[in-house]
Write a protein that holds these residues in place. Sequence first.
Motif: not given
Lengths: 112, 113
Positions: B6, B23, B91, B105
């Motif tokens: 990310q 992302c 994400c 992430g």
Amino acid sequence: QKEVEQNSGPLSVPEGAIASLNCTYSDRGSQSFFWYRQYSGKSPELIMSIYSNGDKEDGRFTAQLNKASQYVSLLIRDSQPSDSATYLCAVNSLASWGKLQFGAGTQVVVTP
Amino acid sequence: DADVTQTPRNRITKTGKRIMLECSQTKGHDRMYWYRQDPGLGLRLIYYSFDVKDINKGEISDGYSVSRQAQAKFSLSLESAIPNQTALYFCATSGTDSNQPQHFGDGTRLSIL
């Protein structure tokens, strides 16, 4: 009623003891169940997956699933200060196929 | 290298600005998700995408938009940021099998002044 419920805690556990975390879910058609560990300010990290009734062990972690009673639990044996975190229960149900429903998390504090 | 990346990791901006969070993933997963997390409220789903041509609103999509540029890339935009969008944004990705877990992430900490 929330789809996935957990006690928010904090759950205080002496070092070396067993931490027991519970999670209940509302959709009886749920198929897969996960436990994530999240340290403060960090991302959730998958620690256990369980799909069938019974126990699943991985190191110091044991996940227990009882579909009839609609609960899943996580046991942490020999708790260490590094286990202090928030534990998220996540459930993939038929109603939300492809999307996980997350509980709000249980904060665990391991005291030396 | 992280499987789900990310950018940016932190962002401070002003009310009314347009912001994009990005992302990217190397896991080869078809499914991607955006969540926000606020203290005491847990994870809340903003948008999700099951493949490049599939975009779906989550429970809190108002004020957000997304773009799935490729299988590996899923971006989240705040067209006109407001202070109550200050949060931690994650994400996540998962495989096509609906029983597979999601992988997250490292998150973006967004502050809107």
